[in-house]
Design a protein around this motif. Structure first.
Motif, PDB file in Angstrom:
ATOM      1  N   LEU A   1       0.832  -1.189   0.000  1.00 55.15           N
ATOM      2  CA  LEU A   1       0.000   0.000   0.000  1.00 55.15           C
ATOM      3  C   LEU A   1       0.874   1.248   0.000  1.00 55.15           C
ATOM      4  N   VAL A   2       0.500   2.213  -0.815  1.00 58.28           N
ATOM      5  CA  VAL A   2       1.166   3.508  -0.784  1.00 58.28           C
ATOM      6  C   VAL A   2       0.578   4.309   0.371  1.00 58.28           C
ATOM      7  N   ALA A   3       1.433   4.762   1.266  1.00 60.03           N
ATOM      8  CA  ALA A   3       0.976   5.534   2.420  1.00 60.03           C
ATOM      9  C   ALA A   3       2.102   6.413   2.921  1.00 60.03           C
ATOM     10  N   ASP A   4       1.739   7.564   3.467  1.00 59.32           N
ATOM     11  CA  ASP A   4       2.690   8.496   4.051  1.00 59.32           C
ATOM     12  C   ASP A   4       2.511   8.463   5.564  1.00 59.32           C
ATOM     13  N   VAL A   5       3.507   7.967   6.279  1.00 64.34           N
ATOM     14  CA  VAL A   5       3.378   7.803   7.729  1.00 64.34           C
ATOM     15  C   VAL A   5       3.277   9.128   8.470  1.00 64.34           C
ATOM     16  N   MET A   6       3.577  10.226   7.797  1.00 64.35           N
ATOM     17  CA  MET A   6       3.452  11.537   8.418  1.00 64.35           C
ATOM     18  C   MET A   6       2.043  12.119   8.248  1.00 64.35           C
ATOM     19  N   ASP A   7       1.211  11.427   7.517  1.00 68.82           N
ATOM     20  CA  ASP A   7      -0.154  11.880   7.222  1.00 68.82           C
ATOM     21  C   ASP A   7      -1.145  10.942   7.910  1.00 68.82           C
ATOM     22  N   GLU A   8      -1.799  11.433   8.942  1.00 68.71           N
ATOM     23  CA  GLU A   8      -2.692  10.599   9.742  1.00 68.71           C
ATOM     24  C   GLU A   8      -3.795   9.970   8.902  1.00 68.71           C
ATOM     25  N   GLU A   9      -4.383  10.748   8.010  1.00 66.47           N
ATOM     26  CA  GLU A   9      -5.478  10.214   7.194  1.00 66.47           C
ATOM     27  C   GLU A   9      -4.980   9.141   6.230  1.00 66.47           C
ATOM     28  N   SER A  10      -3.774   9.317   5.719  1.00 72.03           N
ATOM     29  CA  SER A  10      -3.189   8.317   4.832  1.00 72.03           C
ATOM     30  C   SER A  10      -2.980   7.000   5.559  1.00 72.03           C
ATOM     31  N   VAL A  11      -2.511   7.076   6.805  1.00 70.18           N
ATOM     32  CA  VAL A  11      -2.270   5.867   7.592  1.00 70.18           C
ATOM     33  C   VAL A  11      -3.603   5.207   7.978  1.00 70.18           C
ATOM     34  N   LYS A  12      -4.596   6.007   8.295  1.00 68.01           N
ATOM     35  CA  LYS A  12      -5.916   5.445   8.616  1.00 68.01           C
ATOM     36  C   LYS A  12      -6.502   4.725   7.405  1.00 68.01           C
ATOM     37  N   ALA A  13      -6.299   5.293   6.225  1.00 67.91           N
ATOM     38  CA  ALA A  13      -6.783   4.636   5.013  1.00 67.91           C
ATOM     39  C   ALA A  13      -6.078   3.304   4.807  1.00 67.91           C
ATOM     40  N   ALA A  14      -4.774   3.283   5.092  1.00 61.63           N
ATOM     41  CA  ALA A  14      -4.010   2.035   4.966  1.00 61.63           C
ATOM     42  C   ALA A  14      -4.509   1.000   5.965  1.00 61.63           C
ATOM     43  N   ARG A  15      -4.804   1.429   7.191  1.00 62.89           N
ATOM     44  CA  ARG A  15      -5.345   0.505   8.192  1.00 62.89           C
ATOM     45  C   ARG A  15      -6.659  -0.105   7.705  1.00 62.89           C
ATOM     46  N   GLY A  16      -7.511   0.732   7.125  1.00 63.23           N
ATOM     47  CA  GLY A  16      -8.768   0.218   6.606  1.00 63.23           C
ATOM     48  C   GLY A  16      -8.568  -0.809   5.516  1.00 63.23           C
ATOM     49  N   ALA A  17      -7.583  -0.575   4.663  1.00 62.27           N
ATOM     50  CA  ALA A  17      -7.301  -1.512   3.576  1.00 62.27           C
ATOM     51  C   ALA A  17      -6.756  -2.829   4.111  1.00 62.27           C
ATOM     52  N   VAL A  18      -5.895  -2.760   5.136  1.00 64.82           N
ATOM     53  CA  VAL A  18      -5.356  -3.983   5.738  1.00 64.82           C
ATOM     54  C   VAL A  18      -6.478  -4.804   6.364  1.00 64.82           C
ATOM     55  N   LEU A  19      -7.345  -4.147   7.109  1.00 68.43           N
ATOM     56  CA  LEU A  19      -8.441  -4.856   7.776  1.00 68.43           C
ATOM     57  C   LEU A  19      -9.434  -5.419   6.761  1.00 68.43           C
ATOM     58  N   ALA A  20      -9.640  -4.690   5.680  1.00 72.03           N
ATOM     59  CA  ALA A  20     -10.550  -5.195   4.643  1.00 72.03           C
ATOM     60  C   ALA A  20      -9.989  -6.439   3.981  1.00 72.03           C
ATOM     61  N   HIS A  21      -8.662  -6.498   3.852  1.00 72.83           N
ATOM     62  CA  HIS A  21      -8.034  -7.635   3.166  1.00 72.83           C
ATOM     63  C   HIS A  21      -7.788  -8.814   4.099  1.00 72.83           C
ATOM     64  N   TYR A  22      -7.240  -8.544   5.297  1.00 72.48           N
ATOM     65  CA  TYR A  22      -6.839  -9.616   6.206  1.00 72.48           C
ATOM     66  C   TYR A  22      -7.754  -9.782   7.415  1.00 72.48           C
ATOM     67  N   GLY A  23      -8.471  -8.725   7.779  1.00 69.62           N
ATOM     68  CA  GLY A  23      -9.412  -8.820   8.899  1.00 69.62           C
ATOM     69  C   GLY A  23      -8.823  -8.556  10.268  1.00 69.62           C
ATOM     70  N   THR A  24      -7.507  -8.465  10.356  1.00 68.70           N
ATOM     71  CA  THR A  24      -6.875  -8.255  11.662  1.00 68.70           C
ATOM     72  C   THR A  24      -5.445  -7.769  11.470  1.00 68.70           C
ATOM     73  N   ILE A  25      -4.804  -7.404  12.563  1.00 70.65           N
ATOM     74  CA  ILE A  25      -3.386  -7.031  12.565  1.00 70.65           C
ATOM     75  C   ILE A  25      -2.758  -7.635  13.820  1.00 70.65           C
ATOM     76  N   ASP A  26      -1.654  -8.354  13.644  1.00 74.10           N
ATOM     77  CA  ASP A  26      -0.975  -9.010  14.772  1.00 74.10           C
ATOM     78  C   ASP A  26       0.347  -8.351  15.140  1.00 74.10           C
ATOM     79  N   GLY A  27       0.896  -7.575  14.243  1.00 74.36           N
ATOM     80  CA  GLY A  27       2.180  -6.959  14.532  1.00 74.36           C
ATOM     81  C   GLY A  27       2.428  -5.745  13.661  1.00 74.36           C
ATOM     82  N   LEU A  28       3.258  -4.857  14.169  1.00 70.70           N
ATOM     83  CA  LEU A  28       3.633  -3.642  13.441  1.00 70.70           C
ATOM     84  C   LEU A  28       5.128  -3.428  13.569  1.00 70.70           C
ATOM     85  N   VAL A  29       5.790  -3.205  12.455  1.00 68.92           N
ATOM     86  CA  VAL A  29       7.212  -2.870  12.453  1.00 68.92           C
ATOM     87  C   VAL A  29       7.349  -1.459  11.888  1.00 68.92           C
TER      88      VAL A  29
END
Length: 273
Positions: free
Chosen positions: A65-93
């Motif tokens: 996913l293209v996302a800018d970590v300095m942009d809160e809305e961009s990161v929120k959009a990425a979170r939505g895409a991850v949850l839509a695809h995988y349904g959960t998140i177990d780790g963050l690096v």
């Protein structure tokens, strides 16, 4: 659970920011080999596609996913895409970071003449670029009540490395943020939510090769100082971070939180005598 199985990330969903970077390349490889499902974030679609292809060649599921970590809305959009695809998140690096040329103070430069705005940008990139994704992706992990968050610290947070003021300030912030989040998340969400950091030593990569080596392949004075201060008497290779990363992401480190683990060939431990 056997000791080997504790190190597995089989079917875990791991988000990695800065996955298109030099260290991110090794991180993607290691996480894929450990069996996880990856979501690789970056700002360059071509590089994202390369990392996704690497993970899939290993046999892992991966999306980019293209996302800018300095942009809160961009990161929120990425979170939505991850949850839509995988349904959960177990780790963050949180692998976004690095220095900015204008934030580096030259040996012949008056430290009070530094470009303060570039120094601020370096602080923001390294500190806020970790805090923002943690607050957004970490919320899913916290509410789930289980998962691991890994931040990237630096030798600069424990030893005053010359010339890199903004980077040093930011990495001190990373260590403090890591300890604070680990405490708050455990107290509020239980003993299955962990936050730790990795402090890499000096690693020779294509990105910094011109800074650490001369045209004839010999080390620069700055690189040689790092080597002289390292008991291993050499620079590190990015692949040498992989074991620590998987350990901290996996159940093998179930009782480890709030820690910064140095992977530096002994640099931080040695007084030089």
């Amino acid at each position: 659970m056997s000791i080997l199985s504790k190190f597995s990330l089989q079917d875990k969903v791991i988000v990695i920011t800065g996955g298109t970077g030099i260290l991110g390349k090794s991180f993607v490889k290691a996480i894929a080999e450990a069996g996880a499902k990856l979501c690789i974030l970056g700002r360059n679609q071509e590089k994202i596609d390369e990392r996704v292809a690497t993970a899939r060649e290993i046999g892992a599921e991966a999306i980019g996913l293209v996302a800018d970590v300095m942009d809160e809305e961009s990161v929120k959009a990425a979170r939505g895409a991850v949850l839509a695809h995988y349904g959960t998140i177990d780790g963050l690096v949180n692998a976004v970071g690095g220095n900015i040329p204008g934030a580096t103070i030259g040996d012949d430069q008056n430290i009070f003449d530094n470009k303060i705005q570039d120094t601020i940008k370096a602080i923001e990139l390294n500190l806020y670029g970790t805090m923002i994704p943690t607050m957004i992706f970490g919320e899913v992990i916290a509410e789930k009540g289980a998962g691991s968050i890994i931040n990237i610290s630096s030798l600069a947070a424990s030893r005053p490395l010359t010339r890199v003021l903004g980077y040093t300030v930011a990495k001190h912030g990373i260590d403090g943020f890591t300890r604070w989040m680990s405490t708050e998340l455990a107290l509020r969400y239980g003993d299955k939510v962990r936050v730790n950091a990795i402090a890499p030593g000096v690693f020779l990569t294509e990105q910094n090769r011109t800074l650490l080596t001369n045209t004839d392949g010999s080390y620069t004075d700055r690189a040689q100082k790092f080597i002289n201060g390292t008991p291993y008497r050499r620079l590190g290779d990015p692949s040498e971070l992989e074991g620590t990363l998987i350990y901290l992401l996996s159940e093998a480190s179930a009782f480890v939180s709030g820690e910064t683990v140095f992977v530096d060939g002994g640099f931080n431990s040695w007084c030089g005598v």
